[in-house]
Every structure is written in C-alpha cells, then in structure tokens.
Design a protein around this motif. Structure first.
Motif, PDB file in Angstrom:
ATOM      1  N   GLY A  39     120.262  12.392   4.857  1.00 45.53           N
ATOM      2  CA  GLY A  39     121.622  12.480   5.366  1.00 45.53           C
ATOM      3  C   GLY A  39     122.584  12.879   4.265  1.00 45.53           C
ATOM      4  N   VAL A  40     123.854  12.581   4.481  1.00 39.00           N
ATOM      5  CA  VAL A  40     124.881  12.954   3.518  1.00 39.00           C
ATOM      6  C   VAL A  40     125.600  11.710   3.012  1.00 39.00           C
ATOM      7  CG1 VAL A  40     125.222  15.154   4.697  1.00 39.00           C
ATOM      8  CG2 VAL A  40     126.711  13.225   5.241  1.00 39.00           C
ATOM      9  N   ASP A  56     112.221  26.940   1.598  1.00 36.38           N
ATOM     10  CA  ASP A  56     112.843  25.707   2.098  1.00 36.38           C
ATOM     11  C   ASP A  56     113.936  25.243   1.134  1.00 36.38           C
ATOM     12  OD1 ASP A  56     111.201  25.711   4.291  1.00 36.38           O
ATOM     13  OD2 ASP A  56     109.718  24.389   3.394  1.00 36.38           O
ATOM     14  N   THR A  57     114.886  24.495   1.688  1.00 34.72           N
ATOM     15  CA  THR A  57     116.064  24.107   0.911  1.00 34.72           C
ATOM     16  C   THR A  57     116.298  22.600   0.989  1.00 34.72           C
ATOM     17  OG1 THR A  57     117.117  26.237   1.307  1.00 34.72           O
ATOM     18  CG2 THR A  57     118.575  24.433   0.702  1.00 34.72           C
ATOM     19  N   MET A  58     116.730  22.051  -0.134  1.00 35.42           N
ATOM     20  CA  MET A  58     117.157  20.645  -0.177  1.00 35.42           C
ATOM     21  C   MET A  58     118.574  20.573  -0.738  1.00 35.42           C
ATOM     22  SD  MET A  58     114.010  18.497  -1.760  1.00 35.42           S
ATOM     23  CE  MET A  58     112.367  18.605  -1.073  1.00 35.42           C
ATOM     24  N   ALA A  59     119.365  19.669  -0.177  1.00 34.03           N
ATOM     25  CA  ALA A  59     120.659  19.335  -0.775  1.00 34.03           C
ATOM     26  C   ALA A  59     120.571  17.881  -1.223  1.00 34.03           C
ATOM     27  CB  ALA A  59     121.783  19.506   0.233  1.00 34.03           C
ATOM     28  N   VAL A  60     121.110  17.605  -2.403  1.00 32.89           N
ATOM     29  CA  VAL A  60     121.090  16.246  -2.953  1.00 32.89           C
ATOM     30  C   VAL A  60     122.523  15.761  -3.116  1.00 32.89           C
ATOM     31  CG1 VAL A  60     120.319  14.768  -4.850  1.00 32.89           C
ATOM     32  CG2 VAL A  60     118.961  16.769  -4.201  1.00 32.89           C
ATOM     33  N   TYR A  61     122.786  14.584  -2.578  1.00 31.04           N
ATOM     34  CA  TYR A  61     124.094  13.928  -2.687  1.00 31.04           C
ATOM     35  C   TYR A  61     123.942  12.765  -3.651  1.00 31.04           C
ATOM     36  CZ  TYR A  61     125.354  16.526   1.517  1.00 31.04           C
ATOM     37  OH  TYR A  61     125.601  17.523   2.420  1.00 31.04           O
ATOM     38  N   LEU A  62     124.735  12.779  -4.709  1.00 26.20           N
ATOM     39  CA  LEU A  62     124.600  11.782  -5.773  1.00 26.20           C
ATOM     40  C   LEU A  62     125.893  11.005  -5.949  1.00 26.20           C
ATOM     41  CD1 LEU A  62     123.040  10.659  -8.343  1.00 26.20           C
ATOM     42  CD2 LEU A  62     124.108  12.568  -9.599  1.00 26.20           C
ATOM     43  N   LYS A  63     125.763   9.685  -5.953  1.00 24.85           N
ATOM     44  CA  LYS A  63     126.897   8.802  -6.232  1.00 24.85           C
ATOM     45  C   LYS A  63     126.579   8.006  -7.493  1.00 24.85           C
ATOM     46  CE  LYS A  63     130.727   6.599  -5.332  1.00 24.85           C
ATOM     47  NZ  LYS A  63     131.992   7.336  -5.481  1.00 24.85           N
ATOM     48  N   ALA A  70     124.174   5.006  -8.114  1.00 20.75           N
ATOM     49  CA  ALA A  70     124.546   4.022  -7.096  1.00 20.75           C
ATOM     50  C   ALA A  70     123.897   4.371  -5.760  1.00 20.75           C
ATOM     51  CB  ALA A  70     126.063   3.967  -6.947  1.00 20.75           C
ATOM     52  N   ASP A  71     123.796   5.661  -5.472  1.00 21.27           N
ATOM     53  CA  ASP A  71     123.211   6.076  -4.189  1.00 21.27           C
ATOM     54  C   ASP A  71     122.806   7.545  -4.272  1.00 21.27           C
ATOM     55  OD1 ASP A  71     122.297   5.632  -1.663  1.00 21.27           O
ATOM     56  OD2 ASP A  71     124.254   5.205  -0.782  1.00 21.27           O
ATOM     57  N   VAL A  72     121.784   7.883  -3.520  1.00 19.12           N
ATOM     58  CA  VAL A  72     121.336   9.274  -3.404  1.00 19.12           C
ATOM     59  C   VAL A  72     120.914   9.498  -1.960  1.00 19.12           C
ATOM     60  CG1 VAL A  72     119.751  11.066  -4.215  1.00 19.12           C
ATOM     61  CG2 VAL A  72     120.353   9.187  -5.735  1.00 19.12           C
ATOM     62  N   MET A  73     121.274  10.636  -1.414  1.00 21.79           N
ATOM     63  CA  MET A  73     120.762  11.055  -0.110  1.00 21.79           C
ATOM     64  C   MET A  73     120.323  12.499  -0.227  1.00 21.79           C
ATOM     65  SD  MET A  73     121.148   8.508   2.157  1.00 21.79           S
ATOM     66  CE  MET A  73     121.665   8.835   3.823  1.00 21.79           C
ATOM     67  N   TYR A  74     119.298  12.833   0.528  1.00 20.20           N
ATOM     68  CA  TYR A  74     118.805  14.211   0.584  1.00 20.20           C
ATOM     69  C   TYR A  74     119.015  14.761   1.992  1.00 20.20           C
ATOM     70  CZ  TYR A  74     115.863  14.383  -3.718  1.00 20.20           C
ATOM     71  OH  TYR A  74     115.379  14.414  -5.005  1.00 20.20           O
TER      72      TYR A  74
END
Ligand code: FES
Length: 156
Positions: A39-40, A56-63, A70-74
């Motif tokens: 998710g995001v 294929d593609t990945m997006a990484v959300y980093l906090k 603190a948090d990561v979502m793909y």
C-alpha cells in the motif's frame, strides 16, 4: 507485468497449492497472500520507484523517525516472488537505523523466504534495489553533499 496471480474470494487454498508446486515456501506464500505491507504511506518522507529488467515496477514508501525506519510500504506491480520479497524486506528493516537498513542484501531475504523458484531470484534483487534507491534518495535529501557518492552506490 509478468506472471501475476489474481486471487479471488475463497481461492487462497488453490493459490497456496499452485505456489507450493511452483517451489515457493510456506513463508513466501504467507507473505504473498497476506501482503502485510502493501500500500501507500500518505506521510512518507521519501517515495521512489524502480522497474526491473522483467518490466515489473515497485514503489517504496519510507517513513523515518529519529534516524530509524519507522514504517515502509511497497506497491508492487509484479509477481508473487516480488510481493513476498518486498514484504520480507519490510520485516527485516522496520525499526532499524537507516544506515543498517541500507545494508539489507538479497541473501537476508533468501533466508527469510527459505525457498522461492530460482527464476524468481531477480525479484528479490528488485525489492532490495528499490529499497536501497529509496534510502539513498532520503539520505541525499537530508545531506545533499553526499549526493554523487550515494547515486553511484545506487547503481551497483
Ligand atoms: Fe518481475 Fe518477479 S517477474 S518482479
């Protein structure tokens, strides 16, 4: 996008069997079905995308909080191997210092997943490289002087 499996209601047992027959461990299958970190993050400090050689593609959300992950979502536009590798990556880096998270290697994910088909090993590399790219971009935003060095590292 290659090899994506579409899950329908009540079909998870069938998917488990298919993935198991294809060579995925129970742990990898569990990550794929549960997708705990898919998710995001609306309040992410850094978001980066990477496309693999397979297309294929990945997006990484980093906090990041106080220098720690603190948090990561793909978000994964990819196969079951890509999803399970990305989910394992999050479990491996969450709570770690950002420098230690940057040390994540393909082998760390192999050890967690235990087994995935050999032709899916590049999916693990994509999950790791996408995370490295995101951390590098975050660190550059915090310390623009190290930009050139980090950019070079990201291409390795
Ligand atoms: Fe592209 Fe797995 S086949 S990430």
């Amino acid at each position: 996008m290659s090899g994506e499996i579409i899950e329908t209601t009540g079909a998870s047992n069938g998917i488990r069997e298919m993935l198991s027959n294809a060579g995925y461990s129970d742990k990898a299958i569990q990550y794929y079905i549960e997708k705990p970190y898919m998710g995001v993050l609306p309040d992410a400090d850094q978001v980066s995308e990477m496309t693999g050689t397979c297309g294929d593609t990945m997006a990484v959300y980093l906090k990041v909080t106080h220098g720690k992950v603190a948090d990561v979502m793909y978000q994964v536009m990819g196969c079951a191997g890509a999803v399970s590798a990305a989910m394992a990556a999050v479990d491996l880096v969450k709570g770690k210092k950002i420098e230690d998270a940057r040390d994540l290697e393909d082998g760390d994910i192999f050890r967690v997943l235990q087994d995935i088909p050999v032709q899916k090993h590049h999916c693990i590399q994509l999950a790791v490289k996408a995370l490295h790219k995101t951390i590098d971009a975050y660190q550059q935003s915090q310390n623009p002087i190290s930009k050139t060095q980090s950019s070079n590292d990201a291409t390795k």
